[in-house]
Structures are given as C-alpha cells and as structure tokens.
Design a protein around this motif. Structure first.
Motif, mmCIF file in Angstrom:
data_model
loop_
_atom_site.group_PDB
_atom_site.id
_atom_site.type_symbol
_atom_site.label_atom_id
_atom_site.label_comp_id
_atom_site.label_asym_id
_atom_site.label_seq_id
_atom_site.Cartn_x
_atom_site.Cartn_y
_atom_site.Cartn_z
ATOM 1 N N HIS A 8 0.843 -1.100 0.042
ATOM 2 C CA HIS A 8 0.172 -0.136 0.051
ATOM 3 C C HIS A 8 0.890 1.099 0.044
ATOM 4 O O HIS A 8 1.591 1.427 0.998
ATOM 5 N N GLY A 9 0.811 1.870 -1.132
ATOM 6 C CA GLY A 9 1.706 3.067 -1.423
ATOM 7 C C GLY A 9 2.908 2.920 -2.275
ATOM 8 O O GLY A 9 2.866 2.122 -2.836
ATOM 9 N N GLU A 10 3.631 4.008 -2.432
ATOM 10 C CA GLU A 10 4.634 3.839 -3.534
ATOM 11 C C GLU A 10 5.962 3.805 -3.184
ATOM 12 O O GLU A 10 6.944 3.679 -3.723
ATOM 13 N N GLU A 11 6.409 3.661 -1.867
ATOM 14 C CA GLU A 11 7.578 3.543 -1.067
ATOM 15 C C GLU A 11 8.241 2.239 -1.955
ATOM 16 O O GLU A 11 7.661 1.161 -1.853
ATOM 17 N N ARG A 12 9.397 2.241 -2.186
ATOM 18 C CA ARG A 12 10.231 1.240 -2.455
ATOM 19 C C ARG A 12 11.494 0.901 -1.343
ATOM 20 O O ARG A 12 12.221 2.005 -1.394
ATOM 21 N N LEU A 13 11.421 -0.018 -0.616
ATOM 22 C CA LEU A 13 12.344 -0.260 0.394
ATOM 23 C C LEU A 13 13.516 -1.265 -0.256
ATOM 24 O O LEU A 13 13.136 -2.330 -0.771
ATOM 25 N N SER A 14 14.780 -0.715 0.157
ATOM 26 C CA SER A 14 15.736 -1.785 -0.084
ATOM 27 C C SER A 14 15.567 -3.087 0.783
ATOM 28 O O SER A 14 15.070 -3.245 1.557
ATOM 29 N N VAL A 15 15.954 -4.303 0.069
ATOM 30 C CA VAL A 15 15.903 -5.636 0.685
ATOM 31 C C VAL A 15 16.655 -5.539 1.849
ATOM 32 O O VAL A 15 16.563 -6.434 2.792
ATOM 33 N N LEU A 16 17.877 -4.988 1.907
ATOM 34 C CA LEU A 16 18.646 -4.760 3.039
ATOM 35 C C LEU A 16 18.316 -3.488 3.899
ATOM 36 O O LEU A 16 18.270 -2.415 3.192
ATOM 37 N N GLY A 17 18.394 -3.678 4.980
ATOM 38 C CA GLY A 17 17.905 -2.212 5.789
ATOM 39 C C GLY A 17 19.475 -2.153 6.940
ATOM 40 O O GLY A 17 19.985 -3.110 6.910
ATOM 41 N N LEU A 18 19.536 -1.107 7.650
ATOM 42 C CA LEU A 18 20.475 -1.056 8.533
ATOM 43 C C LEU A 18 20.037 -0.427 9.908
ATOM 44 O O LEU A 18 19.133 0.290 9.977
#
Length: 121
Positions: A8-18
């Motif tokens: 839901h939304g347009e955000e694209r998140l990296s598969v790796l986070g910190l």
C-alpha cells in the motif's frame, strides 16, 4: 541493490536495511561513515532503535541531503531518561519527549515508519 514496493503506497524499500542497535560504541565519524556508505550502496531503510543517544547526531549528519531518499523507522516506547540512558516506557509523555528529541537530533521533521514497543499488557 534490490528494492521492494510496499503493498500500500509507492515506497520502495531496499531488501537490506541497517539497524542502529549495536553501533553506539563507535565514534561519531565512524557512525556517519557507515550510514553514508550504506546510502551510497542503495540502502534506504534505517531502523533507529539505538541503545544510546550518541547515535542520533552523526546519523542526522549523514542523512542531510539524502533525507528524501531514505526511510527511517523510529520506536515508540523506547525512551531515554534525563541522563541519556535507554529504557522502555508506556508513558505517553516520556514517549513524546523522546520522539521530539530524536527529531531535533536528526534535524528532520518526520518519521517514515513507527514501531510500537511495550504493548504486552
């Protein structure tokens, strides 16, 4: 870096986070360098459940000029007392004080994602 779009939304998140949970023993310059290097390599999701306040200022410095490119998760219920010591609280005023301090320390005026602590009772 691979990215995934939220359902839901347009955000694209990296598969790796910190996450910042274990970096508090590093120097300010090292914290800033780690965050900058992560951004440089495409990491755009950062979890700020830091167990010490010293993480926030160098993190804030590192994200300047990149704030619109990254997503920050803050933890509601993870608080710092007047001595800067980390703890958990369900007291709304303590949570508000901590979040307000965190936003000032990061030099930003918004949080992208929230994580609720202490909801077990």
């Amino acid at each position: 870096m691979q990215y995934r779009k939220l359902p839901h939304g347009e955000e694209r998140l990296s598969v790796l986070g910190l996450g910042m949970g274990g970096i508090q023993k590093s120097s300010d310059s090292e914290i800033e360098q780690v965050v900058c290097k992560a951004i440089e390599h495409g990491v755009n999701f950062f979890d700020l459940c830091a167990v010490a306040q010293n993480v926030y200022a160098p993190f804030g410095k590192a994200i300047q000029g990149n704030r619109e490119k990254i997503h920050v998760q803050m933890h509601f219920g993870a608080v710092y007392n007047d001595k800067g010591e980390y703890g958990w609280s369900r007291d709304l005023d303590a949570i508000k004080r901590t979040v307000e301090w965190e936003l000032r320390a990061l030099n930003t005026d918004y949080i992208d994602f929230g994580f609720l602590h202490c909801v077990d009772e």
